[in-house]
Design a protein around this motif. Structure first.
Motif, PDB file in Angstrom:
ATOM      1  N   CYS A  44       2.525  20.126  12.086  1.00  0.00           N
ATOM      2  CA  CYS A  44       1.598  20.416  10.998  1.00  0.00           C
ATOM      3  C   CYS A  44       1.395  19.136  10.195  1.00  0.00           C
ATOM      4  CB  CYS A  44       2.126  21.538  10.104  1.00  0.00           C
ATOM      5  SG  CYS A  44       3.633  21.109   9.196  1.00  0.00           S
ATOM      6  N   PRO A  45       0.349  19.069   9.355  1.00  0.00           N
ATOM      7  CA  PRO A  45       0.127  17.867   8.540  1.00  0.00           C
ATOM      8  C   PRO A  45       1.299  17.577   7.606  1.00  0.00           C
ATOM      9  CG  PRO A  45      -1.828  19.260   8.538  1.00  0.00           C
ATOM     10  CD  PRO A  45      -0.725  20.054   9.185  1.00  0.00           C
ATOM     11  N   ILE A  46       1.590  16.290   7.438  1.00  0.00           N
ATOM     12  CA  ILE A  46       2.638  15.828   6.538  1.00  0.00           C
ATOM     13  C   ILE A  46       1.999  15.010   5.426  1.00  0.00           C
ATOM     14  CG2 ILE A  46       4.665  14.334   6.298  1.00  0.00           C
ATOM     15  CD1 ILE A  46       5.334  14.949   9.207  1.00  0.00           C
ATOM     16  N   ILE A  47       2.300  15.360   4.185  1.00  0.00           N
ATOM     17  CA  ILE A  47       1.875  14.589   3.020  1.00  0.00           C
ATOM     18  C   ILE A  47       3.126  13.943   2.433  1.00  0.00           C
ATOM     19  CG2 ILE A  47       0.728  14.618   0.773  1.00  0.00           C
ATOM     20  CD1 ILE A  47      -0.612  17.260   1.599  1.00  0.00           C
ATOM     21  N   THR A  48       3.156  12.624   2.378  1.00  0.00           N
ATOM     22  CA  THR A  48       4.297  11.904   1.835  1.00  0.00           C
ATOM     23  C   THR A  48       3.923  11.298   0.492  1.00  0.00           C
ATOM     24  OG1 THR A  48       5.089  11.376   4.056  1.00  0.00           O
ATOM     25  CG2 THR A  48       5.965  10.064   2.247  1.00  0.00           C
ATOM     26  N   VAL A  49       4.782  11.485  -0.508  1.00  0.00           N
ATOM     27  CA  VAL A  49       4.494  11.056  -1.874  1.00  0.00           C
ATOM     28  C   VAL A  49       5.545  10.042  -2.322  1.00  0.00           C
ATOM     29  CG1 VAL A  49       4.132  11.788  -4.261  1.00  0.00           C
ATOM     30  CG2 VAL A  49       3.464  13.302  -2.380  1.00  0.00           C
ATOM     31  N   ALA A  50       5.089   8.847  -2.689  1.00  0.00           N
ATOM     32  CA  ALA A  50       5.970   7.803  -3.200  1.00  0.00           C
ATOM     33  C   ALA A  50       5.457   7.347  -4.561  1.00  0.00           C
ATOM     34  CB  ALA A  50       6.023   6.616  -2.228  1.00  0.00           C
ATOM     35  N   GLY A  51       6.278   6.582  -5.284  1.00  0.00           N
ATOM     36  CA  GLY A  51       5.886   6.069  -6.592  1.00  0.00           C
ATOM     37  C   GLY A  51       7.092   6.005  -7.508  1.00  0.00           C
ATOM     38  N   THR A  52       6.892   5.436  -8.682  1.00  0.00           N
ATOM     39  CA  THR A  52       7.982   5.333  -9.654  1.00  0.00           C
ATOM     40  C   THR A  52       8.091   6.600 -10.490  1.00  0.00           C
ATOM     41  OG1 THR A  52       7.595   2.944  -9.786  1.00  0.00           O
ATOM     42  CG2 THR A  52       8.933   3.928 -11.523  1.00  0.00           C
ATOM     43  N   CYS A 162      -1.199  11.982   5.343  1.00  0.00           N
ATOM     44  CA  CYS A 162      -1.791  11.510   4.098  1.00  0.00           C
ATOM     45  C   CYS A 162      -0.663  11.001   3.218  1.00  0.00           C
ATOM     46  CB  CYS A 162      -2.562  12.621   3.384  1.00  0.00           C
ATOM     47  SG  CYS A 162      -3.309  12.116   1.813  1.00  0.00           S
ATOM     48  N   ALA A 163      -0.800   9.779   2.723  1.00  0.00           N
ATOM     49  CA  ALA A 163       0.186   9.206   1.809  1.00  0.00           C
ATOM     50  C   ALA A 163      -0.378   9.214   0.394  1.00  0.00           C
ATOM     51  CB  ALA A 163       0.531   7.775   2.228  1.00  0.00           C
ATOM     52  N   VAL A 164       0.479   9.505  -0.571  1.00  0.00           N
ATOM     53  CA  VAL A 164       0.100   9.450  -1.984  1.00  0.00           C
ATOM     54  C   VAL A 164       1.065   8.504  -2.685  1.00  0.00           C
ATOM     55  CG1 VAL A 164      -0.261  10.733  -4.125  1.00  0.00           C
ATOM     56  CG2 VAL A 164      -0.734  11.834  -1.919  1.00  0.00           C
ATOM     57  N   ILE A 165       0.504   7.528  -3.400  1.00  0.00           N
ATOM     58  CA  ILE A 165       1.326   6.605  -4.184  1.00  0.00           C
ATOM     59  C   ILE A 165       0.962   6.784  -5.650  1.00  0.00           C
ATOM     60  CG2 ILE A 165       1.922   4.196  -4.612  1.00  0.00           C
ATOM     61  CD1 ILE A 165       1.267   3.601  -1.711  1.00  0.00           C
ATOM     62  N   THR A 166       1.923   7.217  -6.438  1.00  0.00           N
ATOM     63  CA  THR A 166       1.693   7.488  -7.857  1.00  0.00           C
ATOM     64  C   THR A 166       1.909   6.188  -8.654  1.00  0.00           C
ATOM     65  OG1 THR A 166       4.002   8.165  -8.224  1.00  0.00           O
ATOM     66  CG2 THR A 166       2.443   9.866  -7.492  1.00  0.00           C
ATOM     67  N   SER A 167       2.292   6.302  -9.898  1.00  0.00           N
ATOM     68  CA  SER A 167       2.437   5.121 -10.745  1.00  0.00           C
ATOM     69  C   SER A 167       3.524   4.183 -10.215  1.00  0.00           C
ATOM     70  CB  SER A 167       2.786   5.545 -12.176  1.00  0.00           C
ATOM     71  OG  SER A 167       4.104   6.073 -12.227  1.00  0.00           O
ATOM     72  N   ILE A 168       3.329   2.899 -10.452  1.00  0.00           N
ATOM     73  CA  ILE A 168       4.297   1.889 -10.051  1.00  0.00           C
ATOM     74  C   ILE A 168       4.816   1.189 -11.300  1.00  0.00           C
ATOM     75  CG2 ILE A 168       4.706  -0.207  -8.707  1.00  0.00           C
ATOM     76  CD1 ILE A 168       4.038   2.225  -7.001  1.00  0.00           C
ATOM     77  N   ASP A 169       6.137   1.173 -11.439  1.00  0.00           N
ATOM     78  CA  ASP A 169       6.725   0.474 -12.569  1.00  0.00           C
ATOM     79  C   ASP A 169       8.085  -0.064 -12.155  1.00  0.00           C
ATOM     80  OD1 ASP A 169       5.918  -0.047 -15.412  1.00  0.00           O
ATOM     81  OD2 ASP A 169       7.946   0.676 -15.770  1.00  0.00           O
ATOM     82  N   LEU A 170       8.757  -0.756 -13.069  1.00  0.00           N
ATOM     83  CA  LEU A 170      10.041  -1.375 -12.769  1.00  0.00           C
ATOM     84  C   LEU A 170      11.160  -0.346 -12.829  1.00  0.00           C
ATOM     85  CD1 LEU A 170       9.659  -4.680 -14.834  1.00  0.00           C
ATOM     86  CD2 LEU A 170       9.105  -4.276 -12.422  1.00  0.00           C
ATOM     87  N   ASP A 171      11.771  -0.065 -11.684  1.00  0.00           N
ATOM     88  CA  ASP A 171      12.911   0.836 -11.600  1.00  0.00           C
ATOM     89  C   ASP A 171      13.603   0.577 -10.260  1.00  0.00           C
ATOM     90  OD1 ASP A 171      14.699   2.720 -12.427  1.00  0.00           O
ATOM     91  OD2 ASP A 171      13.383   4.449 -12.155  1.00  0.00           O
ATOM     92  N   HIS A 172      14.904   0.804 -10.194  1.00  0.00           N
ATOM     93  CA  HIS A 172      15.683   0.540  -8.975  1.00  0.00           C
ATOM     94  C   HIS A 172      15.445  -0.883  -8.475  1.00  0.00           C
ATOM     95  CE1 HIS A 172      16.720   4.763  -8.862  1.00  0.00           C
ATOM     96  NE2 HIS A 172      15.450   5.104  -8.814  1.00  0.00           N
ATOM     97  N   MET A 173      15.414  -1.826  -9.407  1.00  0.00           N
ATOM     98  CA  MET A 173      15.050  -3.201  -9.060  1.00  0.00           C
ATOM     99  C   MET A 173      16.058  -3.876  -8.143  1.00  0.00           C
ATOM    100  SD  MET A 173      13.354  -4.582 -12.629  1.00  0.00           S
ATOM    101  CE  MET A 173      14.600  -3.890 -13.707  1.00  0.00           C
ATOM    102  N   GLU A 174      17.322  -3.428  -8.181  1.00  0.00           N
ATOM    103  CA  GLU A 174      18.324  -4.044  -7.310  1.00  0.00           C
ATOM    104  C   GLU A 174      18.051  -3.753  -5.843  1.00  0.00           C
ATOM    105  OE1 GLU A 174      20.263  -0.158  -8.760  1.00  0.00           O
ATOM    106  OE2 GLU A 174      18.595  -1.473  -9.258  1.00  0.00           O
ATOM    107  N   TYR A 175      17.272  -2.712  -5.561  1.00  0.00           N
ATOM    108  CA  TYR A 175      16.937  -2.349  -4.185  1.00  0.00           C
ATOM    109  C   TYR A 175      15.497  -2.700  -3.812  1.00  0.00           C
ATOM    110  CZ  TYR A 175      21.177   0.474  -4.560  1.00  0.00           C
ATOM    111  OH  TYR A 175      22.473   0.887  -4.746  1.00  0.00           O
ATOM    112  N   LEU A 176      14.584  -2.641  -4.783  1.00  0.00           N
ATOM    113  CA  LEU A 176      13.159  -2.721  -4.473  1.00  0.00           C
ATOM    114  C   LEU A 176      12.496  -4.017  -4.907  1.00  0.00           C
ATOM    115  CD1 LEU A 176      12.147   0.920  -5.515  1.00  0.00           C
ATOM    116  CD2 LEU A 176      12.962   0.106  -3.287  1.00  0.00           C
ATOM    117  N   GLY A 177      13.160  -4.818  -5.737  1.00  0.00           N
ATOM    118  CA  GLY A 177      12.542  -6.038  -6.233  1.00  0.00           C
ATOM    119  C   GLY A 177      12.342  -5.978  -7.735  1.00  0.00           C
ATOM    120  N   ASP A 178      12.096  -7.152  -8.312  1.00  0.00           N
ATOM    121  CA  ASP A 178      12.053  -7.239  -9.773  1.00  0.00           C
ATOM    122  C   ASP A 178      10.647  -7.394 -10.342  1.00  0.00           C
ATOM    123  OD1 ASP A 178      11.568  -9.758  -8.818  1.00  0.00           O
ATOM    124  OD2 ASP A 178      13.183 -10.738  -9.921  1.00  0.00           O
ATOM    125  N   THR A 179       9.621  -7.126  -9.552  1.00  0.00           N
ATOM    126  CA  THR A 179       8.240  -7.153 -10.043  1.00  0.00           C
ATOM    127  C   THR A 179       7.493  -5.933  -9.512  1.00  0.00           C
ATOM    128  OG1 THR A 179       7.305  -8.367  -8.155  1.00  0.00           O
ATOM    129  CG2 THR A 179       8.257  -9.683  -9.973  1.00  0.00           C
TER     130      THR A 179
END
Length: 438
Positions: A44-52, A162-179
């Motif tokens: 079936c269709p998969i909708i994946t949601v990422a973001g801060t 279908c991918a959904v990317i919500t707001s992006i902000d600084l969080d989990h910087m030790e894993y994801l980067g500092d910008t």
């Protein structure tokens, strides 16, 4: 290899917590091996949601609308507030612990198949169990929330329709980067060639836009491919080949929810050939959606606000929502947070609105102590009339706040899922300040 025999979900979760040498070990190699052994697959269709921020709200609105349209939905989200089972919903209902136990047994059997044991983290093990349950449930659509980042998160072993990317902000910087650019690129990896990706952040990092072009994803940008308009009474949405007018505001409170809802409608429009949706399903779904702990206002006196805001961006949204509420003579804040959060801007953003602070310990080694939180607040506090104290638990802190509050005051609980979960573990509290007693 002898298999452990556990009868309860709690036993399995305790086992998973000590199975891998580190709590977070990002990567798709180990989990993909076990998923292949299990034959994990979706038809079936998969909708994946990422973001801060906004992922949980986005998943909840997608689910609510699709349910109203008559589809059999499955949702995987994390973390949970009180009970682990909250992480998985099938056809709108939270799954039962017993149903998860059977899936944990399947993961364990696949993990140790042929005596070649694969070490899995708590999140990897539990994700496989939940995904297998969803795969077996004969669903029409599955909604998956990314746990951390995107590129190396366990959910990303599956290809999103279908991918959904919500707001992006600084969080989990030790894993994801500092910008924002680095973090955006990590989250952009949930995109797939030729598939729609909905970017609901009004000002997304350029890395997201560039990655969509690089992989050939069908990019839908807020403000370009879809947008919303509205007044105090109702709002409307317009996107590629579709419009909705005269919509009531989502049942989830907060001005930021219109941005989330806009991304939801874009995703459903992008999938309309496979999952047709009526305007009535949109109206009903948005009016009925529920998600505990997202600017949740609990009836009673004093007013109680619960919000899992736990980074500067989400705390800024909380502050704006609090500022838009009615006048309250005094605002009390129960606050507990993880030690690795960017606490200074979090405290500074909401401090002008808080008269009395109730800092609390949390039941995890990752948390900052109440005393440390209080010290950090004192180091930047500019209000001579604000007061603070420390407590051993969110429940104890809330009890102190209720005791000190008048019926016309407001209490806000925020800073972490653990903080709000500590308040909700015995059910939604119904407050009645002692001053009301006759």
């Amino acid at each position: 290899m002898e298999q452990p025999q556990f009868n309860t979900l709690d036993d399995w979760l305790a086992y998973c917590e000590q199975l891998h040498p580190v709590g977070i070990d990002m990567g798709l190699t180990r989990i993909s091996v076990v998923a292949k052994r299990m034959g994990l697959a979706f038809d079936c269709p998969i909708i994946t949601v990422a973001g801060t921020n906004g992922k949980g709200s986005t998943c909840a609105m997608l689910e609510a609308i699709l349910l109203q349209a008559g589809y059999r939905t499955g949702v995987f989200t994390s973390p949970h507030l009180v009970h682990f089972e909250e992480r998985c919903r099938v056809r709108g209902d939270i799954v039962k612990a017993a149903d998860l136990v059977a899936q944990f047994e399947r993961v364990q059997a696949a993990r140790t198949q042929g005596g070649d044991a694969v070490s899995l983290t708590y999140f990897e093990f539990t994700t496989l169990a939940i995904l297998q349950l969803l795969a077996d449930a004969k669903l029409d659509v599955v909604i998956l929330e990314v746990g951390l980042g995107g590129r190396l998160d366990a959910v990303n072993m599956l290809d999103a329709d279908c991918a959904v990317i919500t707001s992006i902000d600084l969080d989990h910087m030790e894993y994801l980067g500092d910008t924002r650019e680095k973090i955006g690129l990590e989250k952009a990896h949930i995109m797939r060639p030729g598939k729609p990706v909905i970017v609901s952040d009004p000002v997304p990092p350029q890395s997201i836009v560039d990655h969509a072009a690089a992989v050939g994803a069908d990019l839908w940008r807020f403000g370009t491919d879809f947008n919303f308009s509205g007044d105090k009474q109702q709002w409307g949405w317009a996107g590629r080949g579709r419009r909705y007018a005269g919509l009531a505001y989502p049942a989830l409170r907060g001005a930021n929810q219109l941005v989330n809802a806009s991304g939801v409608l874009a995703a459903l429009t992008a999938l309309r050939d496979r999952l047709p949706i009526t305007a009535q399903a949109v109206r009903n779904g948005l009016s009925m959606v529920e998600l505990p702990g997202r600017f949740q206002i609990v009836p009673g006196q004093p007013t109680l606000v619960l919000d899992v805001a736990h980074n500067p961006h989400s705390v800024a949204a909380l502050a704006a929502n609090l500022d838009a509420m009615a006048f309250y003579p005094c605002t009390h804040a129960v606050f507990g947070a993880m030690a690795d959060k960017d606490l200074a801007p979090m405290l500074a953003r909401v401090a002008p609105l808080i008269d009395k602070w109730y800092f609390t310990d949390l039941p995890t080694s990752r948390a900052a102590s109440a005393e440390d939180l209080q010290a950090r607040w004192k180091a930047t506090n500019t209000r001579s009339d604000a007061t603070s104290d420390t407590y051993k638990s969110p429940e104890e802190a809330l009890q102190a706040a209720v005791k000190a509050a008048t019926p016309t005051d407001r209490i806000v609980v925020f800073g972490s899922f653990y903080t709000v979960g500590g308040i909700l573990k015995d059910g939604v509290p119904r407050l009645s300040a002692p001053h009301l007693a006759t």
